[in-house]
Enzyme design. Structure first.
Site, PDB file in Angstrom:
ATOM      1  N   LYS A  87       0.835  -1.219   0.000  1.00 31.55           N
ATOM      2  CA  LYS A  87       0.000   0.000   0.000  1.00 31.55           C
ATOM      3  C   LYS A  87       0.863   1.260   0.000  1.00 31.55           C
ATOM      4  CE  LYS A  87      -2.763   0.111   3.461  1.00 31.55           C
ATOM      5  NZ  LYS A  87      -2.022   0.890   4.483  1.00 31.55           N
TER       6      LYS A  87
ATOM      7  N   THR B 228       4.012   1.468  -0.899  1.00 37.34           N
ATOM      8  CA  THR B 228       4.745   1.475  -2.176  1.00 37.34           C
ATOM      9  C   THR B 228       3.878   2.051  -3.289  1.00 37.34           C
ATOM     10  OG1 THR B 228       5.943  -0.488  -1.441  1.00 37.34           O
ATOM     11  CG2 THR B 228       6.002   0.006  -3.792  1.00 37.34           C
TER      12      THR B 228
ATOM     13  N   ARG C 169       2.563   8.110   6.809  1.00 36.07           N
ATOM     14  CA  ARG C 169       2.897   8.086   8.238  1.00 36.07           C
ATOM     15  C   ARG C 169       4.381   7.828   8.455  1.00 36.07           C
ATOM     16  NH1 ARG C 169      -0.892   3.570  10.531  1.00 36.07           N
ATOM     17  NH2 ARG C 169      -0.418   2.664   8.491  1.00 36.07           N
TER      18      ARG C 169
ATOM     19  N   LYS D 291       7.548  -6.580  10.769  1.00 35.83           N
ATOM     20  CA  LYS D 291       6.960  -5.916   9.607  1.00 35.83           C
ATOM     21  C   LYS D 291       7.997  -5.202   8.742  1.00 35.83           C
ATOM     22  CE  LYS D 291       3.522  -2.340   8.420  1.00 35.83           C
ATOM     23  NZ  LYS D 291       4.415  -1.350   7.823  1.00 35.83           N
TER      24      LYS D 291
ATOM     25  N   ALA E 122      -3.318   1.705  13.576  1.00 35.86           N
ATOM     26  CA  ALA E 122      -4.523   1.617  12.751  1.00 35.86           C
ATOM     27  C   ALA E 122      -5.607   0.747  13.381  1.00 35.86           C
ATOM     28  CB  ALA E 122      -4.174   1.096  11.365  1.00 35.86           C
TER      29      ALA E 122
ATOM     30  N   PHE F 169      -3.758  -0.450   7.293  1.00 33.52           N
ATOM     31  CA  PHE F 169      -4.377  -1.763   7.123  1.00 33.52           C
ATOM     32  C   PHE F 169      -5.379  -1.763   5.956  1.00 33.52           C
ATOM     33  CE2 PHE F 169      -3.451  -2.405  11.875  1.00 33.52           C
ATOM     34  CZ  PHE F 169      -2.231  -2.995  11.613  1.00 33.52           C
TER      35      PHE F 169
ATOM     36  N   PHE G 143       3.550  -8.501  -9.062  1.00 31.32           N
ATOM     37  CA  PHE G 143       4.702  -9.280  -8.621  1.00 31.32           C
ATOM     38  C   PHE G 143       5.192 -10.112  -9.808  1.00 31.32           C
ATOM     39  CE2 PHE G 143       3.267  -7.938  -4.611  1.00 31.32           C
ATOM     40  CZ  PHE G 143       4.192  -8.273  -3.622  1.00 31.32           C
TER      41      PHE G 143
ATOM     42  N   TRP H  50       6.960  -0.876  -8.479  1.00 30.97           N
ATOM     43  CA  TRP H  50       8.032  -1.437  -7.653  1.00 30.97           C
ATOM     44  C   TRP H  50       9.282  -1.670  -8.502  1.00 30.97           C
ATOM     45  CZ3 TRP H  50      10.980  -5.887  -7.603  1.00 30.97           C
ATOM     46  CH2 TRP H  50      11.682  -6.158  -6.416  1.00 30.97           C
TER      47      TRP H  50
END
Length: 558
Positions: A73, A75, A96, A107, A275, A303, A383, A411
């Site tokens: 998210k 990214t 954030r 994480k 969150a 999230f 991906f 990405w």
């Protein structure tokens, strides 16, 4: 094909002096407080002077329920900001700040990934500009003043059994969840039970992210309820005369941080409330500042959309008088397969049937976003293991929902890989289609607000709350808090309160374990199921891999 790690990519960034990034937004050098060459805070005086300028378009990036496969998210948020600038738009992003706990836990960081990152990545994922340290200090100053007040006679009559203000630190440390304080004799005070939460769960963090200026900050800090008397009367930070000193500690932290993406586009990185237990969005002051300085502002919410987007709409937008013009829902083929029952170790194999089954989760989020009256588009974060058949299945499913999905390769390719999404999002934001409205009105009862979210967003059949909880909600309504929004605290992994129930479950119940009044932040926290406000480290924490290499460079951050 071997790919470079995020930190290797970030290390090779061709950063520009932060004054040049500020100039892109019309911020004079004199209005920046530099932290080195590549990050700065924007002065409160400059921000206040922009209040009469028109706002740009606000774009929210949200996602399906997170899975161990990763959705990307942040990214995508960074990539979309770069993409909008690449097609000739004046855009900024707002995200954030990273908490140290997840960085050293499991994480990892929160600066994006691949060729869609915010830099300096190492600083952002470590101490950055010291905001979290300031929040920790202000929070724990209040804790110290509570104990000190009791030690010196307890003029306010605080019932030590009813102190509701815990301490915080920005680290995962399960040993501190429940502790006994003030052992060692008379000089150390009165022994009592306490505990620590992680800093991002602090109400001070939520307050800093919702406050509009320094005066509003102090007003909100003063309203924090820290304890109750034997007569069950609330005791506030203002009663303890702590709000002034807390505000002084937070004055610099209130100023938004300006950094840049790998493609040298402006990024505001400020605040980081949990969150689950809070509203999971960057600060109001950063978002509003960006809207005054850029034509398009891309921000994210924590999230999945059932938590982050709902709170963005019902808490942040309500309080700050904001209205999103478009929403991007991030999904991955890998996550669709996990929602369809595939184990993480089997994600590399093509499984179109599992993708089809897992798309139910995405469909639910699309419908939910529509209920807020804002147009949405799905970003399929690509991906290298995705197959054409799997991508086609997601595209066809989204089309059947009356929406559209666009494959994004930011990405691996940076802004060039997200140009199609950038053009479509700009069209949606400019279209005037958004007819934003929160899910419920202020005047609705607190329990009815909880039911509305549970039934309309989670698709639950009922909310289970015993008489104690309902009586508490009624008492807060009688005390003048009935107009507040509710902040649902539940697992992020499912629409339900069961983290193992993936997909789009229906017919479930939402049990309310506890309710908490965050009078300073301005919402009622509704705790459903087991929510951890002080995480622990995993068996093999990321901290074991973080070190300096022989060249004196940091390795292991991601």
């Amino acid at each position: 094909m071997a790919y470079k790690t995020d930190i290797e990519i970030a290390r090779e960034a061709k950063k520009k002096p932060i004054q040049e990034i500020g100039a892109r937004l019309g911020i004079p050098e004199t209005e920046l407080l530099p932290f080195g060459h590549d990050k700065a805070k924007v002065s409160a005086e400059f921000i206040a002077a922009q209040k009469d300028r028109p706002d740009g378009k606000l774009i929210l990036v949200t996602a399906i329920n997170p899975t161990p496969a990763g959705e990307g998210k942040t990214t995508t948020t960074v990539g979309l900001g770069d993409g909008l600038n690449a097609i000739g738009k004046n855009a900024a992003i707002c995200i954030r700040e990273a908490s140290l706990g997840p960085c050293f836990g499991m994480k990892g960081g929160a600066a994006g990934g691949g060729l869609a990152q915010v830099v300096p990545m190492e600083d952002m994922n470590l101490h950055f500009t010291g905001d979290f340290h300031a929040i920790t200090s202000a929070h724990n100053l209040l804790s110290a003043m509570i104990d000190n007040h009791i030690y010196w006679g307890n003029e306010l009559g605080i019932d030590q059994r009813r102190i509701v203000w815990r301490r915080v630190m920005d680290m995962n440390d399960r040993a501190l969840r429940e502790i006994v304080t003030s052992l060692g004799g008379v000089a150390n005070g009165f022994p009592g039970q306490g505990g620590f939460d992680i800093t991002v769960a602090s109400e001070v963090m939520a307050i800093l992210c919702l406050a509009t200026d320094i005066r509003d900050l102090q007003e909100r800090l003063g309203r924090i309820i820290v304890a109750y008397t034997r007569e069950r009367e609330p005791v506030s930070a203002r009663d303890l005369k702590a709000d002034g000193a807390m505000t002084v500690l937070l004055a610099q932290a209130m100023q938004p941080n300006l950094v840049q993406t790998l493609e040298n586009n402006p990024a505001f990185v400020h605040g980081g409330p949990f969150a689950n237990i809070a509203h999971g969005c960057n600060s109001v002051i950063a978002t509003k500042t960006a809207l005054k300085l850029a034509d398009y502002v891309v921000t994210e919410a924590g999230f999945g959309a059932d938590l982050g987007a709902e709170k963005f709409m019902d808490i942040k937008c309500r309080m700050a008088d904001l209205a999103p013009d478009a929403v991007v829902i991030v999904a991955t083929v890998r996550a669709m397969k996990m929602n369809g029952g595939v184990k993480k170790e089997d994600l590399g194999a093509e499984n179109v049937a599992a993708v089809h089954k897992g798309c139910e989760n995405l469909g639910r989020h699309i419908a939910n976003i529509r209920s807020f009256g804002v147009p949405a588009v799905v970003a399929i974060n690509h991906f290298v293991t995705d197959t054409e058949a799997e991508i086609d299945e997601v595209m066809a499913y989204v089309d059947r929902q009356g929406s559209e999905a666009i494959v994004c390769r930011h990405w691996a390719e940076g802004s060039a890989g997200i140009a199609d999404l950038s053009r479509r999002v700009a069209q949606l934001a400019d279209s005037g289609m958004a007819q934003f409205a929160p899910l419920y009105p202020d005047e609705m009862s607190l329990f009815h607000k909880i039911e509305t979210i549970a039934k309309r967003i989670y698709r639950a059949d009922e909310v289970l709350a015993d008489k104690r909880i309902r009586d508490q909600l009624h008492a807060w309504e009688n005390a003048g808090y009935g107009h507040l929004p509710v902040c649902m605290a539940k697992t992020q992994y499912s629409f339900s309160t069961d983290p193992n129930l993936r997909g789009a479950p229906t017919g479930h119940s939402v049990p309310v374990r506890e309710v908490r009044l965050s009078a300073g932040a301005g919402f009622v926290v509704v705790i459903c199921g087991e929510i951890m406000t002080m995480p622990g480290l995993p068996r093999v924490p990321s901290a074991e891999q973080i070190r300096f290499n022989d060249a004196g460079q940091i390795e292991g951050l991601f």
